[in-house]
Design an enzyme around this catalytic site. Structure first.
Site, short mmCIF file in Angstrom:
data_model
loop_
_atom_site.label_atom_id
_atom_site.label_comp_id
_atom_site.label_asym_id
_atom_site.label_seq_id
_atom_site.Cartn_x
_atom_site.Cartn_y
_atom_site.Cartn_z
N ASP A 191 0.84 -1.19 0.00
CA ASP A 191 0.00 0.00 0.00
C ASP A 191 0.89 1.26 0.00
O ASP A 191 1.84 1.34 -0.78
CB ASP A 191 -0.95 -0.04 1.20
CG ASP A 191 -2.10 0.96 1.08
OD1 ASP A 191 -3.10 0.63 0.41
OD2 ASP A 191 -1.99 2.07 1.62
N TYR A 313 -2.47 10.77 -0.88
CA TYR A 313 -3.41 10.52 -1.98
C TYR A 313 -3.44 11.65 -2.99
O TYR A 313 -3.73 11.44 -4.17
CB TYR A 313 -4.82 10.27 -1.43
CG TYR A 313 -4.96 8.92 -0.79
CD1 TYR A 313 -5.41 7.82 -1.51
CD2 TYR A 313 -4.61 8.71 0.55
CE1 TYR A 313 -5.53 6.56 -0.93
CE2 TYR A 313 -4.72 7.47 1.14
CZ TYR A 313 -5.17 6.40 0.40
OH TYR A 313 -5.27 5.15 0.98
N HIS A 370 -5.00 -7.78 0.18
CA HIS A 370 -4.26 -6.52 0.34
C HIS A 370 -3.46 -6.45 1.62
O HIS A 370 -2.39 -5.85 1.65
CB HIS A 370 -5.27 -5.37 0.29
CG HIS A 370 -4.64 -4.01 0.32
ND1 HIS A 370 -3.89 -3.52 -0.72
CD2 HIS A 370 -4.64 -3.03 1.27
CE1 HIS A 370 -3.47 -2.30 -0.42
NE2 HIS A 370 -3.89 -1.99 0.78
#
Length: 394
Positions: A191, A313, A370
């Site tokens: 991630d 982000y 994930h």
């Protein structure tokens, strides 16, 4: 009581401060009150879909709320404090990390970097595997798990200027250098942690090798390519995520302040938002227990992590024509390893991973999603050991 594996390496340039988690009773009582008083949505068709295809099921949230009322944070606190923890003050920020330090002079340093909506908690099962197998005198590795800037017990980014992934990577590299590992360490991440690990591998000589279990968006190689059955399964997963799973990402990237205000006012809202990731992103054949989700949600709430953690982000939105992992300056020219888990949200076939670095190690698994460190800690630990032993002397 002195914790095992807590002896700082003799080569450390700067001594870190020991750290113990101790949340004030008032904060815990406030959270319990807010959970009890928080409303949930009225019944809807969308909320009645138990498969979650239209969002978090109402039944799941109702049950999670009841379990949260009974949740004992002190038990989690005790579990966390069973591991050695430390902090460094770097560039005005406090950086928290968990570590297992070896007493062996030739122990190999490995830094593990988590992502969102995870935390250092993700890696405690993996650390437990090493702790139960070795003594400090025999552990072949130094294992360091920092809390990224903005997460849990690490300080939030500055509020008077922008702060980016390269800033976070610079500070985290300093953590490793301060510990005496400036001549070589391995970075591992998934991630957001995969982005941090890639930056460390491409920008800092002290990072000797990089192992990832997440690649992110890439442009597939040109021409036709044969994919294994497991890779084909992963490509279907990526198509699902691209179509139905990216709304959160666009919100974090385009309106981070707004969503931060919303999720900082109500713990049930926070649980819904990050709980959905822990429901959707793992391999559902091995779901993440509700207690684990409540641990993460509680930690996020008590440390006000959410609004401080989503700064990364904005950096990749709108998505550039050439994904960051494929930009020439981000190509890993050092030994690069990858562990493939088929139900990752954007699984990367081997031919794709090779576009982003000197891939010398590839391990394809048939299960896992994930949150690899949570879902498959033994498999990930085995991969890391095999990779490090392969590349350390190269």
């Amino acid at each position: 009581m002195t914790l095992k594996f807590a002896t700082i390496p003799s080569g450390a340039k700067v001594q870190p401060k020991p750290f113990t988690v101790s949340i004030p009773d008032e904060q815990i009582e406030e959270l319990k009150t807010l959970v009890r008083l928080s409303k949930t949505a009225p019944p809807t068709y969308e909320g009645s879909q138990e498969d979650g295809r239209l969002g978090v099921p109402s039944s799941w949230l109702a049950n999670a709320k009841e379990e949260w009322k009974k949740f004992d944070w002190r038990e989690t606190e005790k579990e966390i404090n069973g591991f050695p923890q430390f902090t460094y003050e770097i560039e005005g920020l406090r950086i928290h990390f968990v570590a297992l330090f070896s007493e062996k002079q030739d122990a190999k340093p490995i830094a593990f970097f988590h992502g969102w909506p995870g935390s250092f908690l993700e890696f405690l099962p993996l650390l437990t595997i090493f702790r139960e197998k070795y003594e400090p005198s025999t552990l072949p590795y130094h294992l360091i798990v920092p809390s990224l800037p903005g997460y849990t017990f690490s300080s939030g980014p500055p509020v008077d200027r922008d702060f980016t992934s390269p800033d976070a990577a610079r500070i985290l590299n300093t953590v490793m250098v301060n510990l005496g590992f400036g001549n070589g360490y391995v970075a591992q991440g998934g991630d957001v942690g995969s982005k941090i690990s890639r930056i460390l591998g491409t920008k800092y000589d002290s990072c000797k090798a990089v192992h990832l279990n997440f690649l992110g968006r890439v442009n597939p190689p040109e021409g036709e390519h044969k994919y294994s059955a497991v890779e084909q399964e992963g490509l279907k997963r990526a198509e699902w995520f691209s179509t139905y799973g990216t709304a959160y990402y666009m919100d974090h990237a385009t309106r981070p302040s707004t969503i931060s205000h919303i999720l900082s006012t109500n713990p049930i809202a926070l649980l819904t938002w990050i709980g959905e990731r822990f429901l959707d992103w793992p391999d559902k054949r091995n779901p993440i227990p509700l207690r684990t989700i409540l641990q993460e949600a509680t930690l996020y709430w008590l440390t006000e992590t959410f609004p401080r953690s989503i700064y990364t982000y904005r950096e990749t939105y709108p998505p550039p024509p050439v994904p960051p992992a494929q930009q020439p300056e981000n190509y890993i020219h050092k030994p690069f390893g990858f562990s493939y888990f088929p139900l990752e949200i954007i699984p990367a076939p081997r031919s794709w991973a090779k576009l982003t670095g000197d891939l010398v190690f590839w391990k394809e698994h048939t299960k896992g999603g994930h949150f690899a460190a949570l879902e498959c800690p033994q498999e990930l630990a085995d991969d890391i050991v095999e990779f490090v032993e392969q590349v350390w002397s190269e």
